[in-house]
Scaffold this active site. Structure first.
Site, PDB file in Angstrom:
ATOM      1  N   GLU A   1      17.470 -18.323  -5.935  1.00 18.50           N
ATOM      2  CA  GLU A   1      17.116 -16.959  -6.347  1.00 18.50           C
ATOM      3  C   GLU A   1      16.646 -16.936  -7.810  1.00 18.50           C
ATOM      4  O   GLU A   1      15.689 -16.244  -8.144  1.00 18.50           O
ATOM      5  CB  GLU A   1      18.328 -16.037  -6.115  1.00 18.50           C
ATOM      6  CG  GLU A   1      18.175 -14.615  -6.585  1.00 18.50           C
ATOM      7  CD  GLU A   1      17.034 -13.821  -5.945  1.00 18.50           C
ATOM      8  OE1 GLU A   1      16.404 -14.308  -4.992  1.00 18.50           O
ATOM      9  OE2 GLU A   1      16.758 -12.719  -6.444  1.00 18.50           O
TER      10      GLU A   1
ATOM     11  N   ARG B   1       4.143  -0.571  -4.608  1.00 13.81           N
ATOM     12  CA  ARG B   1       3.833  -1.031  -3.250  1.00 13.81           C
ATOM     13  C   ARG B   1       2.512  -1.793  -3.179  1.00 13.81           C
ATOM     14  O   ARG B   1       2.203  -2.427  -2.166  1.00 13.81           O
ATOM     15  CB  ARG B   1       3.756   0.167  -2.297  1.00 13.81           C
ATOM     16  CG  ARG B   1       5.041   0.960  -2.206  1.00 13.81           C
ATOM     17  CD  ARG B   1       4.852   2.123  -1.274  1.00 13.81           C
ATOM     18  NE  ARG B   1       4.647   1.667   0.085  1.00 13.81           N
ATOM     19  CZ  ARG B   1       5.622   1.439   0.943  1.00 13.81           C
ATOM     20  NH1 ARG B   1       6.878   1.615   0.585  1.00 13.81           N
ATOM     21  NH2 ARG B   1       5.355   1.017   2.157  1.00 13.81           N
TER      22      ARG B   1
ATOM     23  N   LYS C   1      12.919 -15.709  -9.053  1.00 14.85           N
ATOM     24  CA  LYS C   1      12.693 -14.671 -10.066  1.00 14.85           C
ATOM     25  C   LYS C   1      11.681 -15.164 -11.096  1.00 14.85           C
ATOM     26  O   LYS C   1      10.760 -14.449 -11.466  1.00 14.85           O
ATOM     27  CB  LYS C   1      13.997 -14.278 -10.791  1.00 14.85           C
ATOM     28  CG  LYS C   1      15.031 -13.529  -9.987  1.00 14.85           C
ATOM     29  CD  LYS C   1      14.645 -12.131  -9.602  1.00 14.85           C
ATOM     30  CE  LYS C   1      13.876 -12.095  -8.315  1.00 14.85           C
ATOM     31  NZ  LYS C   1      14.503 -11.742  -7.107  1.00 14.85           N
TER      32      LYS C   1
ATOM     33  N   CYS D   1       0.844  -1.197   0.000  1.00 19.92           N
ATOM     34  CA  CYS D   1       0.000   0.000   0.000  1.00 19.92           C
ATOM     35  C   CYS D   1       0.881   1.248   0.000  1.00 19.92           C
ATOM     36  O   CYS D   1       1.894   1.310   0.687  1.00 19.92           O
ATOM     37  CB  CYS D   1      -0.956   0.084   1.173  1.00 19.92           C
ATOM     38  SG  CYS D   1      -2.153  -1.235   1.219  1.00 19.92           S
TER      39      CYS D   1
ATOM     40  N   TRP E   1      -2.749  -2.809  -1.651  1.00 18.88           N
ATOM     41  CA  TRP E   1      -2.445  -4.241  -1.737  1.00 18.88           C
ATOM     42  C   TRP E   1      -3.352  -4.892  -0.698  1.00 18.88           C
ATOM     43  O   TRP E   1      -3.165  -4.682   0.502  1.00 18.88           O
ATOM     44  CB  TRP E   1      -0.976  -4.502  -1.408  1.00 18.88           C
ATOM     45  CG  TRP E   1      -0.560  -5.926  -1.612  1.00 18.88           C
ATOM     46  CD1 TRP E   1      -0.126  -6.495  -2.771  1.00 18.88           C
ATOM     47  CD2 TRP E   1      -0.510  -6.960  -0.616  1.00 18.88           C
ATOM     48  NE1 TRP E   1       0.176  -7.818  -2.564  1.00 18.88           N
ATOM     49  CE2 TRP E   1      -0.049  -8.130  -1.250  1.00 18.88           C
ATOM     50  CE3 TRP E   1      -0.819  -7.018   0.742  1.00 18.88           C
ATOM     51  CZ2 TRP E   1       0.111  -9.336  -0.582  1.00 18.88           C
ATOM     52  CZ3 TRP E   1      -0.656  -8.225   1.414  1.00 18.88           C
ATOM     53  CH2 TRP E   1      -0.189  -9.363   0.754  1.00 18.88           C
TER      54      TRP E   1
ATOM     55  N   ASN F   1      -2.050   2.274   5.536  1.00 15.77           N
ATOM     56  CA  ASN F   1      -1.136   1.216   5.118  1.00 15.77           C
ATOM     57  C   ASN F   1      -0.788   0.424   6.361  1.00 15.77           C
ATOM     58  O   ASN F   1      -0.259   0.986   7.321  1.00 15.77           O
ATOM     59  CB  ASN F   1       0.122   1.846   4.497  1.00 15.77           C
ATOM     60  CG  ASN F   1       1.227   0.839   4.256  1.00 15.77           C
ATOM     61  OD1 ASN F   1       0.962  -0.356   4.133  1.00 15.77           O
ATOM     62  ND2 ASN F   1       2.463   1.319   4.185  1.00 15.77           N
ATOM     63  N   GLY F   2      -1.108  -0.864   6.368  1.00 11.76           N
ATOM     64  CA  GLY F   2      -0.824  -1.684   7.546  1.00 11.76           C
ATOM     65  C   GLY F   2      -1.996  -2.614   7.802  1.00 11.76           C
ATOM     66  O   GLY F   2      -2.845  -2.821   6.934  1.00 11.76           O
TER      67      GLY F   2
ATOM     68  N   HIS G   1      17.257 -37.026  -4.949  1.00 12.02           N
ATOM     69  CA  HIS G   1      16.497 -37.531  -3.800  1.00 12.02           C
ATOM     70  C   HIS G   1      15.021 -37.161  -3.888  1.00 12.02           C
ATOM     71  O   HIS G   1      14.312 -37.212  -2.889  1.00 12.02           O
ATOM     72  CB  HIS G   1      17.104 -36.987  -2.497  1.00 12.02           C
ATOM     73  CG  HIS G   1      18.522 -37.424  -2.301  1.00 12.02           C
ATOM     74  ND1 HIS G   1      18.862 -38.707  -1.925  1.00 12.02           N
ATOM     75  CD2 HIS G   1      19.693 -36.766  -2.480  1.00 12.02           C
ATOM     76  CE1 HIS G   1      20.186 -38.812  -1.862  1.00 12.02           C
ATOM     77  NE2 HIS G   1      20.714 -37.640  -2.202  1.00 12.02           N
TER      78      HIS G   1
ATOM     79  N   LYS H   1       5.951  -4.697  -3.418  1.00 13.91           N
ATOM     80  CA  LYS H   1       7.398  -4.580  -3.250  1.00 13.91           C
ATOM     81  C   LYS H   1       7.822  -4.744  -1.796  1.00 13.91           C
ATOM     82  O   LYS H   1       8.723  -5.507  -1.483  1.00 13.91           O
ATOM     83  CB  LYS H   1       7.845  -3.219  -3.793  1.00 13.91           C
ATOM     84  CG  LYS H   1       9.338  -2.960  -3.688  1.00 13.91           C
ATOM     85  CD  LYS H   1      10.114  -3.849  -4.616  1.00 13.91           C
ATOM     86  CE  LYS H   1      11.601  -3.612  -4.553  1.00 13.91           C
ATOM     87  NZ  LYS H   1      12.338  -4.739  -5.152  1.00 13.91           N
TER      88      LYS H   1
ATOM     89  N   GLU I   1       8.055 -15.460  -9.581  1.00 17.70           N
ATOM     90  CA  GLU I   1       7.292 -14.270  -9.216  1.00 17.70           C
ATOM     91  C   GLU I   1       6.882 -13.411 -10.400  1.00 17.70           C
ATOM     92  O   GLU I   1       5.845 -12.766 -10.336  1.00 17.70           O
ATOM     93  CB  GLU I   1       7.989 -13.446  -8.118  1.00 17.70           C
ATOM     94  CG  GLU I   1       9.307 -12.826  -8.452  1.00 17.70           C
ATOM     95  CD  GLU I   1       9.862 -12.019  -7.262  1.00 17.70           C
ATOM     96  OE1 GLU I   1      11.075 -11.841  -7.205  1.00 17.70           O
ATOM     97  OE2 GLU I   1       9.086 -11.547  -6.409  1.00 17.70           O
TER      98      GLU I   1
HETATM   99  C1  AGP Z   1      12.157 -10.503  -4.258  1.00 19.69           C
HETATM  100  O1  AGP Z   1      12.182 -10.557  -5.631  1.00 19.69           O
HETATM  101  C2  AGP Z   1      10.847 -10.442  -3.648  1.00 19.69           C
HETATM  102  N1  AGP Z   1      10.013  -9.463  -4.214  1.00 19.69           N
HETATM  103  C3  AGP Z   1      10.767 -10.596  -2.142  1.00 19.69           C
HETATM  104  O2  AGP Z   1      11.075 -11.925  -1.891  1.00 19.69           O
HETATM  105  C4  AGP Z   1      11.650  -9.703  -1.240  1.00 19.69           C
HETATM  106  O3  AGP Z   1      12.986 -10.022  -1.404  1.00 19.69           O
HETATM  107  C5  AGP Z   1      11.215  -9.892   0.225  1.00 19.69           C
HETATM  108  O4  AGP Z   1       9.887  -9.493   0.363  1.00 19.69           O
HETATM  109  C6  AGP Z   1      12.083  -9.154   1.205  1.00 19.69           C
HETATM  110  O5  AGP Z   1      12.051  -7.776   1.007  1.00 19.69           O
HETATM  111  P1  AGP Z   1      13.114  -6.816   1.665  1.00 19.69           P
HETATM  112  O6  AGP Z   1      14.433  -7.188   1.138  1.00 19.69           O
HETATM  113  O7  AGP Z   1      12.673  -5.446   1.251  1.00 19.69           O
HETATM  114  O8  AGP Z   1      13.032  -7.018   3.146  1.00 19.69           O
END
Ligand code: AGP
Length: 637
Positions: free
Chosen positions: A510, A27, A514, A2, A75, A101-102, A533, A632, A517
């Site tokens: 990682e 956000r 990517k 948000c 969000w 926001n929260g 395994h 984000k 997501e």
């Molecule tokens: C990464 O591509 C993601 N969007 C997500 O996993 C992110 O890394 C995670 O939410 C942690 O965020 P931060 O590094 O801002 O704490």
């Protein structure tokens, strides 16, 4: 999670509100809305489910004008993305409008109580209780004052003075509401009866104020303020801010008014726009040689053969007393923590544990004296990471942060640490923050290593490798055309495996994250040898395996794992080093990256994986910068 913007001043604010929301769209982006006030007493509220453009379209038939306003991009946490659930929410008889926001954890009992008092709810959100609570408190405040006025019967009061609206009841209404809320909030509140006032409050969700000439701005982070003001004020938890065109008052919960500490906003417009790239993610991928230089700038000393950090805020004795390091974070930051584990154990011989912040918080790990906890975070606002950090602090451990956003909640809470200086990361999928986190951890490993076992010569070699790194990343970015071709070949597959060992096991995780997501494909990252395994059962002609096989200590072992996949008919994409590696003969497709020391491999080999995810997502028509269901910075637990 948000985004909120607000404006109070002399100009029409709608253009700023809309542009501000666009800058904060990363956000959250399932619905948006605004409330604009004008004199005489009038409030226009426009909201729409969907992207900000939907709301902007609505503004053509429901025009809004005014020099005070608040706006929100959402969000969803409570209630689906509908017009009704979009913010702002109105309280009472539309006497107040609120953006939030929260999460309000106790919204159910509060809602029941308010409904019993006759308040009618229009949404399924937790936020609406805040609006009605403020309206309720305001009614009481105004009634109390009316009684007082009639009792004192001050007939001598100057007429002009009595025409000015006394804002105290409004301030008191918000102040009295805050202790009733359990959870987190960044709040922006306006009252149609006072068309030149915004009240903001913060607990756990970020808010900053921009200071202009006869105007003030409010935002969840500084990006909407770029190009508007260069003076900003950070708001801390348990603080309220009273914004009017010509005044700014910061009230703390426990200590009354405080002086607003103004700092300079040093972001440029190019930091927050796409600079000619089609997406923020692509821009941020290509920025990495520069962002890595920025993370290292001024921190490596060939003379001492070590790294220097200005902000660790621990005494040399405390640093020497470290016996164990805990690295905690979420998502990509947690993956960087895994890289850090290999690095610190290798160079400094200090035992390291890497914990998901969301798990660490509720565990009771037996951590000894001499434990140093690092919270790793791009945004510095991730609720799980903040909560874990607080818990570790409460247990008496030394805590530090590795964070990108200066002045963020986690950076402040930790009391010290390392800033990444990677610049704003706007694409929801983290890219440049990951590589900068890995470099920061490499420097940290060097620093602790030099305090313990590493010789001057070993330290010097590590520094030389680090200094050459941005050049290698530049080379790795040149794989783009190859990666795009490979992406086109596999974009229709439904499942991908990402396999690597040692330093490249976190890279595999990682790379898979990517792809998941931003392209909504199933991808699993695994230690290459562990694949037999279980996950090997997934392998067929339609399931590509992306192998990380740079030259290094485990090259031959990973080659054997690759053979096992090939023997079962699975297509193999190999990320390997220059020099005609054997991997090229075995794999169906090859991406060649520069040869670097093992400890730097994750930073170079993640580059083609970021590009692969990007191109597959584009080919599949996905919204790369704003993938579905995500936001984000995740400021709810
Ligand atoms: C990464 O591509 C993601 N969007 C997500 O996993 C992110 O890394 C995670 O939410 C942690 O965020 P931060 O590094 O801002 O704490």
């Amino acid at each position: 999670m948000c985004g909120i913007v607000g404006y109070v001043g002399q100009r029409d604010c709608v253009e700023f509100l809309v542009q501000g929301l666009r800058r904060l769209e990363y956000r959250g982006y399932d619905s948006s809305g605004l409330a604009v006030l004008s004199t005489p007493v009038q409030m226009t509220v426009v909201k729409a489910a969907g992207r900000i453009d939907q709301m902007v379209k609505r503004l053509t038939t429901q025009p809004a004008r005014g020099s005070t306003g608040i706006a929100h991009t959402r969000w969803a946490t409570h209630g689906p993305a509908t017009d009704e659930n979009a913010h702002p929410h109105l309280g009472g008889n539309s006497t107040v409008a609120v953006c939030h926001n929260g999460v309000i954890e106790n919204f159910r009992p509060l809602r029941e109580r308010l409904e019993a008092l006759g308040y009618r709810f229009r949404s399924a959100t937790d936020t609406e209780v805040i609006a009605h609570l403020i309206a309720n408190q305001l009614e009481k405040e105004l009634a109390d004052r009316a009684t007082l006025d009639s009792a004192t019967l001050d007939s001598t009061a100057d007429q002009a003075e009595s025409d000015l609206v006394d804002i105290e009841p409004y301030v008191e209404a918000v102040r009295a509401t805050l202790p009733l809320l359990r959870g987190t909030y960044g709040l922006a509140v306006v009252f149609p009866a006072v068309p030149d006032l915004i009240i903001a409050a913060k607990l756990g969700s970020p808010l900053v104020v921009g200071v202009g000439e006869h105007e003030h701005f409010l935002a969840s982070d500084a990006s909407p303020l770029v190009g508007r003001v260069n003076k900003i004020v950070d708001i801390d938890d348990h603080e309220m801010v009273i914004l009017r065109p010509d005044s700014l008052r910061v009230i703390t919960r426990d200590h009354g008014d405080r002086t607003a500490d103004v700092r300079t906003l040093d972001l440029q417009a190019t930091d927050v726009d796409k600079a000619g790239f089609e997406h923020f993610m692509l821009k941020e991928i290509h920025e990495q040689p520069e962002t890595l230089r920025n993370t290292m700038r001024g921190r490596l000393s060939l003379e001492d053969a070590t790294a220097h950090f200005g902000g660790l805020n621990l005494t040399p004795n405390q640093l020497r007393s470290v016996r164990r390091i805990v690295l905690t974070g979420c998502g990509t930051s947690w993956h960087a923590g895994l890289v850090g584990e290999y690095l610190i154990e290798e160079f400094a011989r200090i035992p390291v544990e890497v914990e998901y912040a969301s798990e660490l918080r509720y565990r009771n790990p037996p951590l000894d004296e001499g434990t140093l906890v690092f919270a790793i975070t791009q945004s510095g606002e991730t609720a799980d990471t903040l909560a874990a950090l607080r818990e570790m602090k409460r247990m008496g451990h030394m805590t530090l942060a590795i964070s990108n956003v200066v002045g963020s909640s986690i950076a402040k809470e930790a009391g010290g640490g390392i800033y990444l200086h990677a610049g704003p990361e706007i694409g929801v999928a983290s890219t440049k923050a990951f590589t900068s986190q890995c470099v920061a951890l490499s420097m940290l490993a060097l620093y602790f290593g030099r305090m313990r076992h590493l010789s001057h010569a070993q330290g010097t070699r590590i520094i030389e490798h680090l200094q050459a790194l941005p050049g290698h990343v530049e080379q790795a970015l040149k794989t783009d055309a190859d990666v795009r071709r490979i992406a086109a070949k596999y974009a229709d597959c439904r499942t991908f495996l990402y396999l690597g060992r040692q330093f490249n096991f976190p890279t595999a995780l990682e790379g898979a994250l990517k792809l998941k997501e931003i392209s909504y494909l199933h991808a699993e990252g695994y230690p290459a040898a562990e694949m037999k395994h279980g996950p090997i059962a997934l392998v067929d002609e339609q399931t590509p395996s992306v192998f990380l096989v740079p030259h290094g200590a485990v090259f031959d072992k990973v080659m054997s794992n690759m053979e096992e996949i090939k023997a079962r008919g699975g297509p193999v994409i190999a990320i390997t080093c220059e020099g005609g590696s054997r991997a090229a003969d075995l794999a169906d497709d090859v991406i060649v990256i520069p040869t670097v020391e093992d400890f730097l491999q994750p930073i170079v080999s993640i580059i083609p994986l970021q590009l692969l995810a990007y191109h597959i997502a584009v080919l599949r028509g996905c919204d790369v910068d704003k993938p579905r269901n995500l936001a984000k910075s995740v400021t709810v637990e």
